[in-house]
Design a protein around this motif. Structure first.
Motif, short mmCIF file in Angstrom:
data_model
loop_
_atom_site.label_atom_id
_atom_site.label_comp_id
_atom_site.label_asym_id
_atom_site.label_seq_id
_atom_site.Cartn_x
_atom_site.Cartn_y
_atom_site.Cartn_z
N SER A 172 -4.53 3.41 11.96
CA SER A 172 -5.11 4.62 11.29
C SER A 172 -4.17 5.25 10.41
O SER A 172 -4.63 5.57 9.26
N LEU A 173 -2.94 5.40 10.78
CA LEU A 173 -1.90 5.74 9.71
C LEU A 173 -1.69 5.09 8.75
O LEU A 173 -1.53 5.49 7.82
N CYS A 174 -1.74 3.64 8.87
CA CYS A 174 -1.69 2.69 7.84
C CYS A 174 -2.88 2.90 6.83
O CYS A 174 -2.50 3.21 5.36
N SER A 175 -4.05 3.10 7.32
CA SER A 175 -5.02 3.43 6.43
C SER A 175 -4.93 4.78 5.70
O SER A 175 -5.27 4.82 4.34
N ILE A 176 -4.35 5.66 6.30
CA ILE A 176 -4.21 6.99 5.66
C ILE A 176 -3.37 6.81 4.05
O ILE A 176 -3.73 7.33 3.36
N VAL A 177 -2.17 6.18 4.79
CA VAL A 177 -1.41 5.80 3.78
C VAL A 177 -1.80 5.00 2.39
O VAL A 177 -1.42 5.29 1.06
N ILE A 178 -2.38 4.01 2.61
CA ILE A 178 -2.98 3.16 1.75
C ILE A 178 -3.95 3.67 0.69
O ILE A 178 -4.09 3.74 -0.50
N LYS A 179 -4.67 4.93 1.18
CA LYS A 179 -5.75 5.56 0.53
C LYS A 179 -5.06 6.93 -0.12
O LYS A 179 -5.89 7.56 -0.82
N ALA A 180 -3.73 7.13 -0.02
CA ALA A 180 -3.52 8.45 -0.30
C ALA A 180 -3.44 8.54 -1.71
O ALA A 180 -3.62 9.50 -2.19
N GLY A 237 -5.59 7.49 -3.94
CA GLY A 237 -7.12 7.43 -4.31
C GLY A 237 -7.56 6.20 -4.46
O GLY A 237 -8.73 6.03 -5.11
N SER A 238 -6.80 5.06 -4.31
CA SER A 238 -7.24 3.94 -4.34
C SER A 238 -6.84 2.85 -3.18
O SER A 238 -5.80 3.18 -2.83
N VAL A 239 -7.46 1.64 -3.30
CA VAL A 239 -7.19 1.03 -1.98
C VAL A 239 -6.28 -0.32 -2.74
O VAL A 239 -6.91 -1.03 -3.26
N ASN A 240 -5.14 -0.45 -2.49
CA ASN A 240 -4.62 -1.60 -3.29
C ASN A 240 -4.41 -2.71 -2.38
O ASN A 240 -4.25 -2.75 -1.13
N GLN A 241 -5.03 -3.81 -2.80
CA GLN A 241 -5.10 -5.40 -1.95
C GLN A 241 -3.71 -5.81 -1.35
O GLN A 241 -3.83 -6.23 -0.21
N ARG A 242 -2.44 -5.60 -2.00
CA ARG A 242 -1.41 -5.91 -1.74
C ARG A 242 -0.86 -5.13 -0.41
O ARG A 242 -0.32 -5.75 0.39
N GLU A 243 -1.35 -3.90 -0.25
CA GLU A 243 -1.05 -3.00 0.65
C GLU A 243 -1.72 -3.25 2.04
O GLU A 243 -1.47 -3.44 3.11
N GLY A 250 7.31 1.10 4.16
CA GLY A 250 7.15 -0.28 3.82
C GLY A 250 5.81 -0.68 3.07
O GLY A 250 5.66 -1.55 2.36
N ILE A 251 4.62 -0.19 3.71
CA ILE A 251 3.12 -0.24 3.40
C ILE A 251 3.23 0.25 2.11
O ILE A 251 2.67 -0.44 1.00
N ALA A 252 3.60 1.37 1.52
CA ALA A 252 3.56 2.08 0.35
C ALA A 252 4.25 1.04 -0.87
O ALA A 252 3.80 1.27 -1.71
N ALA A 300 4.79 -1.82 -0.60
CA ALA A 300 4.14 -3.29 -0.80
C ALA A 300 3.66 -3.59 -2.07
O ALA A 300 3.53 -4.93 -2.45
N ASP A 301 3.03 -2.82 -2.89
CA ASP A 301 2.48 -3.09 -4.19
C ASP A 301 3.62 -2.98 -5.38
O ASP A 301 3.29 -3.05 -6.45
N GLY A 302 4.79 -2.92 -4.80
CA GLY A 302 5.88 -2.72 -6.00
C GLY A 302 6.33 -1.43 -6.03
O GLY A 302 7.40 -1.28 -7.00
N SER A 303 5.73 -0.34 -5.76
CA SER A 303 6.22 1.08 -6.32
C SER A 303 5.40 2.03 -5.26
O SER A 303 4.26 1.45 -4.83
N ILE A 304 6.42 3.01 -5.01
CA ILE A 304 6.04 4.11 -4.24
C ILE A 304 5.35 5.34 -4.91
O ILE A 304 6.20 5.86 -5.75
N ARG A 305 4.14 5.65 -5.01
CA ARG A 305 3.84 6.77 -5.85
C ARG A 305 3.95 8.00 -5.17
O ARG A 305 3.92 8.09 -3.95
N THR A 306 3.85 9.20 -5.91
CA THR A 306 4.24 10.54 -5.45
C THR A 306 2.96 10.91 -4.46
O THR A 306 3.43 11.42 -3.40
#
Length: 244
Positions: free
Chosen positions: A61-69, A71-77, A137-139, A141-147
């Motif tokens: 559930s926490l992973c899902s929250i971070v992935i959606k943070a 505003g988009s769902v990144n496949q690599r995450e 680490g999840i954030a 996963a797509d190569g960059s961590i956004r604000t």
């Protein structure tokens, strides 16, 4: 109560593991039912260890929250999370966890605060620190961590009752700046060499993998990675300052 009924139904369908998942699902429903009952769910199980099924679903559930943070769902995450669950629990169990999570997610909005309250009462502080490491680490996963991702993990950190200095130490391992080594060791740039040595000993003890008493592979891996980052930070300052 709904959680006990759900546990009975779960047991009838899938045995003991179904009872655990049913209890967790029923607890979510009970906590949303109002009339001051949200705290009751947690008071009923205070001081009990979190079961593997509980931890897996709350972690997801926490992973899902971070992935959606952002505003988009990144496949690599998504792949990062799925690969972890498959590697850790096997394909069949991982798929079962995802199906249960999807069922809950469709019916109820995921609350980071409620999940963290649940985990706070059932996990040690050291485990929650490594949980934050995994979320970063999840954030990444797509190569960059956004604000927005940083802000969401900071919010989760607050709910997990992690100190701001510990949060900034973990963040410095992923979001680089000019004074990362100092942030990781949780000291100021004005620290003396003796203070740096003392900080390293404290942090090495604090984040040693042996202190993380958990069977969860993601948390264990986070502990090992964080311990290595503490060592690297100290070695960097040793070279820069000529510390012996």
């Amino acid at each position: 109560m709904i959680k006990w009924l759900a546990a009975v139904v779960g047991f009838a369908i899938r045995g003991f593991s179904g009872a655990i998942l049913g209890f967790l699902f029923g607890s979510f429903i009970d906590s949303l039912s109002g009339s001051g009952r949200s705290n009751t769910v947690f008071k009923d199980m205070t001081r009990q260890k979190v079961s593997p099924a509980d931890f897996e679903l709350n972690l997801l559930s926490l992973c899902s929250i971070v992935i959606k943070a952002d505003g988009s769902v990144n496949q690599r995450e998504l792949d990062y999370v799925r690969q972890y669950f498959v590697a850790t629990y096997g394909k069949d169990k991982a798929n079962a966890i995802f199906r249960t999570f999807n069922d809950i997610n469709k019916k109820h909005e995921i609350s980071a605060q409620r999940i963290c309250t649940f985990l706070n009462q059932r996990t040690r502080y050291e485990v929650r620190l490594q949980l934050l490491h995994f979320l970063f680490g999840i954030a990444q996963a797509d190569g960059s961590i956004r604000t927005p991702e940083v802000n969401k993990i900071r919010e989760i950190s607050g709910y997990l009752m992690v100190s701001m200095r510990d949060f900034e130490s973990i963040m410095a391992m992923f979001v680089k700046s000019g004074d990362d080594a100092y942030k990781i060791l949780e000291i100021d740039k004005t620290a003396t060499n003796d203070e740096i040595k003392k900080a390293y000993r404290t942090m090495a003890k604090k984040y040693h993998p042996d202190r993380v008493n958990t069977e969860n592979e993601a948390i264990k891996k986070g502990a090992e990675e964080k311990f290595k980052e503490v060592q690297k930070a100290y070695e960097q300052l040793q070279q820069e300052r000529g510390i012996i």
